[in-house]
Design a protein around this motif. Sequence first.
Motif, PDB file in Angstrom:
ATOM      1  N   UNK A 123       5.932   2.157  18.571  1.00  0.00           N
ATOM      2  CA  UNK A 123       5.106   2.352  17.390  1.00  0.00           C
ATOM      3  C   UNK A 123       5.665   3.448  16.493  1.00  0.00           C
ATOM      4  N   UNK A 124       6.299   4.454  17.103  1.00  0.00           N
ATOM      5  CA  UNK A 124       6.936   5.513  16.318  1.00  0.00           C
ATOM      6  C   UNK A 124       8.085   4.948  15.487  1.00  0.00           C
ATOM      7  N   UNK A 125       8.870   4.043  16.079  1.00  0.00           N
ATOM      8  CA  UNK A 125       9.962   3.402  15.346  1.00  0.00           C
ATOM      9  C   UNK A 125       9.409   2.595  14.179  1.00  0.00           C
ATOM     10  N   UNK A 126       8.302   1.857  14.414  1.00  0.00           N
ATOM     11  CA  UNK A 126       7.683   1.069  13.340  1.00  0.00           C
ATOM     12  C   UNK A 126       7.280   1.976  12.186  1.00  0.00           C
ATOM     13  N   UNK A 182       3.868  13.486   5.676  1.00  0.00           N
ATOM     14  CA  UNK A 182       3.564  13.882   7.056  1.00  0.00           C
ATOM     15  C   UNK A 182       3.207  12.634   7.839  1.00  0.00           C
ATOM     16  N   UNK A 183       4.150  12.104   8.638  1.00  0.00           N
ATOM     17  CA  UNK A 183       3.843  10.927   9.454  1.00  0.00           C
ATOM     18  C   UNK A 183       2.911  11.305  10.605  1.00  0.00           C
ATOM     19  N   UNK A 188       0.832  -1.200   0.000  1.00  0.00           N
ATOM     20  CA  UNK A 188       0.000   0.000   0.000  1.00  0.00           C
ATOM     21  C   UNK A 188       0.867   1.251   0.000  1.00  0.00           C
ATOM     22  N   UNK A 189       1.954   1.238   0.781  1.00  0.00           N
ATOM     23  CA  UNK A 189       2.856   2.382   0.797  1.00  0.00           C
ATOM     24  C   UNK A 189       3.472   2.629  -0.579  1.00  0.00           C
ATOM     25  N   UNK A 227      10.928   4.760   5.702  1.00  0.00           N
ATOM     26  CA  UNK A 227      12.302   5.155   5.362  1.00  0.00           C
ATOM     27  C   UNK A 227      12.673   4.860   3.915  1.00  0.00           C
ATOM     28  N   UNK A 228      12.515   3.607   3.485  1.00  0.00           N
ATOM     29  CA  UNK A 228      12.918   3.238   2.130  1.00  0.00           C
ATOM     30  C   UNK A 228      12.128   3.963   1.058  1.00  0.00           C
ATOM     31  N   UNK A 229      10.836   4.155   1.285  1.00  0.00           N
ATOM     32  CA  UNK A 229       9.993   4.834   0.297  1.00  0.00           C
ATOM     33  C   UNK A 229      10.344   6.319   0.204  1.00  0.00           C
ATOM     34  N   UNK A 230      10.713   6.915   1.312  1.00  0.00           N
ATOM     35  CA  UNK A 230      11.113   8.321   1.272  1.00  0.00           C
ATOM     36  C   UNK A 230      12.360   8.504   0.417  1.00  0.00           C
TER      37      UNK A 230
END
Length: 298
Positions: free
Chosen positions: A212-215, A233-234, A166-167, A221-224
């Motif tokens: 959960x923030x780390x998840x 905006x996370x 989905x990402x 990361x990779x998609x950015x």
Amino acid sequence: MPNRPILVGVDGSTASLRAGAWAGAVGARRHRPVLLVSVFDQPGYDFLDDGEAVDPVGPARAEAQRRLQEQEVLLRTRFPGLRVSGRTERGAAAAVLVAASAGAELTVVGQRGLGGMSGMVLGSVSTQVAAHASGPVLVIPDGPGFPDTRGPMLVGVDGSAGGQAALGFAFEEASWRHTDLVAVHAWMEPGSADPFTRAPDYYDPDEVADTEHVLLSEALAGWREKYPDVAVRPVLAHGTPVDQILAYGRTAQLIVVGSRGRGGFASLVLGSTSRAVLHRATCPVAVVHQRNGTGVPS
């Protein structure tokens, strides 16, 4: 594959016309052809009072062809240069579209077609296609005019392989649309999401939130890196995934969810979160199925 078309189910309904317009915009933007499929399903023969057999397939096929030509004219008028083709098929609409989706880049359907009862929140055809199609499915809601394309895109993040697919779809689409992407990851207290799991006697909410923030950060990361042009905006939100996705998605032009997320039963082809979002969202929703691999950017 460069020749995969954008597949659209055509039935003459308002939702179908909106789906066609959305597909045309995607095809024009991505330089992809659009394939319109109009399905008719009639018995082989009817009988008059005198016992004479009358074949109803001819009129049904003619009506399907009329709907097809109407949609073709609208798309060619709105998107000059767009490659549009169409075909009529006899059968059950959901089954025909699911089979055709195997060769499509994207499948687009209206939320409720002519066969749906007005009281239904989501039509049976769109539900079945979203659950069983190959690749991503866009479900376009009812309403006047073209769906609103202002506002950001929104994607639900859960750390699953399906969530990665989905990402990937969301980042690519945001890049094509030159729009921002809101990535929502919802979390709840340990054990609260599963009635069969006993919650721990003690836990640190701040520690859970940090985990959960780390998840969320690792999922993005990779998609950015792959799509540096997309402003992300996370959002780390406390609550159920459905409620948080819908809340942050009120101003979104498109909501993207995986077909089945973390914790779903393997036998379910459409998870509870994606199904609930489909039923309750007022903007278009993309349900992304994992085709091959993990969906992690390379």
